[in-house]
Design a protein around this motif. Structure first.
Motif, PDB file in Angstrom:
ATOM      1  N   UNK A   1       0.342  41.654  -7.310  1.00 54.79           N
ATOM      2  CA  UNK A   1       0.741  40.988  -6.062  1.00 54.79           C
ATOM      3  C   UNK A   1       0.690  39.469  -6.171  1.00 54.79           C
ATOM      4  N   UNK A   2      -0.152  38.966  -7.101  1.00 56.71           N
ATOM      5  CA  UNK A   2      -0.263  37.516  -7.241  1.00 56.71           C
ATOM      6  C   UNK A   2       0.885  36.938  -8.060  1.00 56.71           C
ATOM      7  N   UNK A   3       1.487  37.798  -8.893  1.00 60.08           N
ATOM      8  CA  UNK A   3       2.649  37.346  -9.682  1.00 60.08           C
ATOM      9  C   UNK A   3       3.868  37.336  -8.783  1.00 60.08           C
ATOM     10  N   UNK A   4       4.996  36.986  -9.330  1.00 58.05           N
ATOM     11  CA  UNK A   4       6.266  37.069  -8.594  1.00 58.05           C
ATOM     12  C   UNK A   4       6.449  38.513  -8.130  1.00 58.05           C
TER      13      UNK A   4
ATOM     14  N   UNK B   1       9.533  30.916   2.842  1.00 56.36           N
ATOM     15  CA  UNK B   1       9.411  29.821   1.878  1.00 56.36           C
ATOM     16  C   UNK B   1       8.569  30.151   0.670  1.00 56.36           C
ATOM     17  N   UNK B   2       8.044  29.078   0.023  1.00 53.91           N
ATOM     18  CA  UNK B   2       7.342  29.260  -1.248  1.00 53.91           C
ATOM     19  C   UNK B   2       6.008  29.967  -1.056  1.00 53.91           C
ATOM     20  N   UNK B   3       5.341  29.635   0.046  1.00 54.34           N
ATOM     21  CA  UNK B   3       4.077  30.321   0.345  1.00 54.34           C
ATOM     22  C   UNK B   3       4.143  30.814   1.786  1.00 54.34           C
ATOM     23  N   UNK B   4       4.872  31.894   1.943  1.00 53.66           N
ATOM     24  CA  UNK B   4       5.030  32.474   3.277  1.00 53.66           C
ATOM     25  C   UNK B   4       3.825  33.318   3.652  1.00 53.66           C
ATOM     26  N   UNK B   5       3.944  34.032   4.763  1.00 51.93           N
ATOM     27  CA  UNK B   5       2.809  34.822   5.265  1.00 51.93           C
ATOM     28  C   UNK B   5       2.451  35.972   4.319  1.00 51.93           C
TER      29      UNK B   5
ATOM     30  N   UNK C   1       6.996  32.603   8.229  1.00 53.81           N
ATOM     31  CA  UNK C   1       7.197  32.521   9.646  1.00 53.81           C
ATOM     32  C   UNK C   1       8.590  33.012  10.042  1.00 53.81           C
ATOM     33  N   UNK C   2       9.567  32.933   9.116  1.00 52.46           N
ATOM     34  CA  UNK C   2      10.891  33.442   9.460  1.00 52.46           C
ATOM     35  C   UNK C   2      11.320  34.472   8.418  1.00 52.46           C
ATOM     36  N   UNK C   3      11.289  35.743   8.798  1.00 53.99           N
ATOM     37  CA  UNK C   3      11.785  36.796   7.905  1.00 53.99           C
ATOM     38  C   UNK C   3      13.290  36.708   7.792  1.00 53.99           C
ATOM     39  N   UNK C   4      13.810  36.896   6.549  1.00 53.28           N
ATOM     40  CA  UNK C   4      15.237  36.807   6.238  1.00 53.28           C
ATOM     41  C   UNK C   4      15.673  35.351   6.006  1.00 53.28           C
TER      42      UNK C   4
ATOM     43  N   UNK D   1      14.545  28.539  -1.345  1.00 57.92           N
ATOM     44  CA  UNK D   1      13.969  29.369  -2.400  1.00 57.92           C
ATOM     45  C   UNK D   1      14.816  30.567  -2.787  1.00 57.92           C
ATOM     46  N   UNK D   2      16.068  30.625  -2.271  1.00 54.46           N
ATOM     47  CA  UNK D   2      16.911  31.767  -2.635  1.00 54.46           C
ATOM     48  C   UNK D   2      18.366  31.315  -2.633  1.00 54.46           C
TER      49      UNK D   2
END
Ligand code: BGC
Length: 384
Positions: free
Chosen positions: A100-103, A144-148, A113-116, A135-136
């Protein structure tokens, strides 16, 4: 009262057992003896900076178990019976924290905060433009890079079979305005339902679109791809996208297209049809339009013919993203050494439409101070 005592006793025993025997295996096939949901905890490893991750396991009276970790609010395991009463895991993930810590493609996580996607990672509120991580493919995806999905949630027991997860997302975290207080509850009921409630409040106008990113494979322990799963989506329209998966702004009728799942259809039947929308996304990866009423409605049914397992999805949200695991390519080895090949899992993400902040005709994802964001989604597990 009697049952409540059992829950408390069950929870305490679970906690004691877990702390004495950290390697204890959760029972897979023995249903619990009484009408109760028990909770057990066990260590699930440490992050590189030494933070402890804990796994919480809920077990209902039928023996259905669900495990959740405080990293990403990730559902690591969900074990349900097939039509012969054999319990197996129906979600993708990893055996240990390191995966889970890897990609990871958001296996089991809370997304925010914003899914999709948000086009070009930009949106404007009250005349001010905010920039988010692209990021996509030049677009913003899943917070984003560190999302929820990559933060620590505080978890507490909130009642029988209910875990409350809380997180405070600071003002301008990942570029989003406002300090956001988020609460997600996961409840495993004795009717074999996973009930999720999402709540958020802010101190500055912001945007919010929370969802859950579990990948289901109802064959059990991911025995094969999900193309033989039969799907019903209770939706007359879907959200067409561009080649970078950003909505065009229109809503298309599903009638006469491979997107018509109003009658139960095997996922694999039309997924390789010649269709521009399927080509853009490499298969199904679209948001279907549900009734816009805030009341809870039936959004989807998915079933697997061999195991007989069925999942029904109900939600207050106006959309459901059906993602068929098109980007899984065999490069991930998941639980029990299973290689997750192309389309080995499917997501049913209840949410507002992608890019809503830039699409004035879509239901709004804005949240103002004083308002409460509140959405509900239920996944109900059964067999046929
Ligand atoms: C999106 C896919 C994306 C995936 C990430 C899904 O919610 O719809 O486009 O690739 O998440 O694993």
């Amino acid at each position: 009262m009697k049952n409540y005592l059992y829950i408390v006793i069950g929870s305490v025993c679970g906690l004691l057992l877990a702390s004495c025997r950290p390697d204890q295996k959760q029972t897979e096939s023995t249903p619990q003896p009484d009408t109760m949901v028990t909770t057990a905890t066990k260590p699930f490893g440490k992050t590189a900076d030494g933070k402890e991750v804990t796994e919480y396991t809920l077990t209902n009276k039928n023996g259905v178990t669900m495990s959740v970790i405080n990293y990403g609010g990730i559902i690591t395991r969900l074990s349900t019976p097939d039509k012969n009463g054999v319990f197996e895991d129906i979600v993708l993930g990893y055996d240990s924290l390191s995966g889970y810590l890897k990609e990871t493609p958001y296996f089991g996580a809370i997304v925010g905060r914003y899914g999709n996607r948000i086009a070009n990672g930009k949106f404007t509120l009250d005349g001010q433009t905010y920039s988010l991580a692209q990021n996509n493919n030049g677009q913003h995806l899943h917070g984003g890079l560190k999302g929820f999905d990559k933060v620590f949630w505080t978890i507490e027991q909130a009642g029988p079979g209910k875990l409350r997860l809380t997180y405070v997302s600071n003002d301008m975290e990942e570029g989003y305005p406002g300090n956001l207080n988020v609460e997600v509850t996961y409840e495993l009921t004795d009717d074999n339902e996973l009930k999720i409630a999402y709540t958020a409040t802010t101190d500055k106008k912001t945007i919010v679109n929370l969802t859950q990113h579990s990948y289901f494979n109802l064959s059990g322990n991911a025995k094969r791809d999900i193309l033989d799963h039969a799907l019903t989506l209770y939706a007359d329209k879907f959200v067409p996208v561009t080649n970078v998966l950003i909505p065009t702004g229109k809503l298309n009728d599903v009638a006469g297209t491979p997107f018509d799942f109003r009658k139960e259809t095997a996922i694999g039947l039309r997924t390789n049809d010649k269709d521009q929308q399927l080509e853009f996304a490499g298969g199904y990866d679209h948001c279907w339009v549900l009734s816009s009423s805030d009341s809870i409605k039936h959004a989807a049914t998915v079933s697997e013919p061999v195991s007989g397992r069925v999942v029904d999805v109900y939600t207050t949200e106006p959309g459901i993203q059906f993602y068929a695991g098109n980007f899984l390519d065999g490069s991930i080895t998941g639980k029990q050494g299973v290689v997750y090949k192309h389309r080995y899992g499917l997501c049913l993400e209840t949410e507002h439409f992608p890019d809503s902040p830039n699409q004035k005709s879509f239901p709004s994802t804005e949240l103002k101070p004083g308002e409460v964001y509140k959405t509900y989604t239920t996944y109900k597990f059964s067999v046929r």
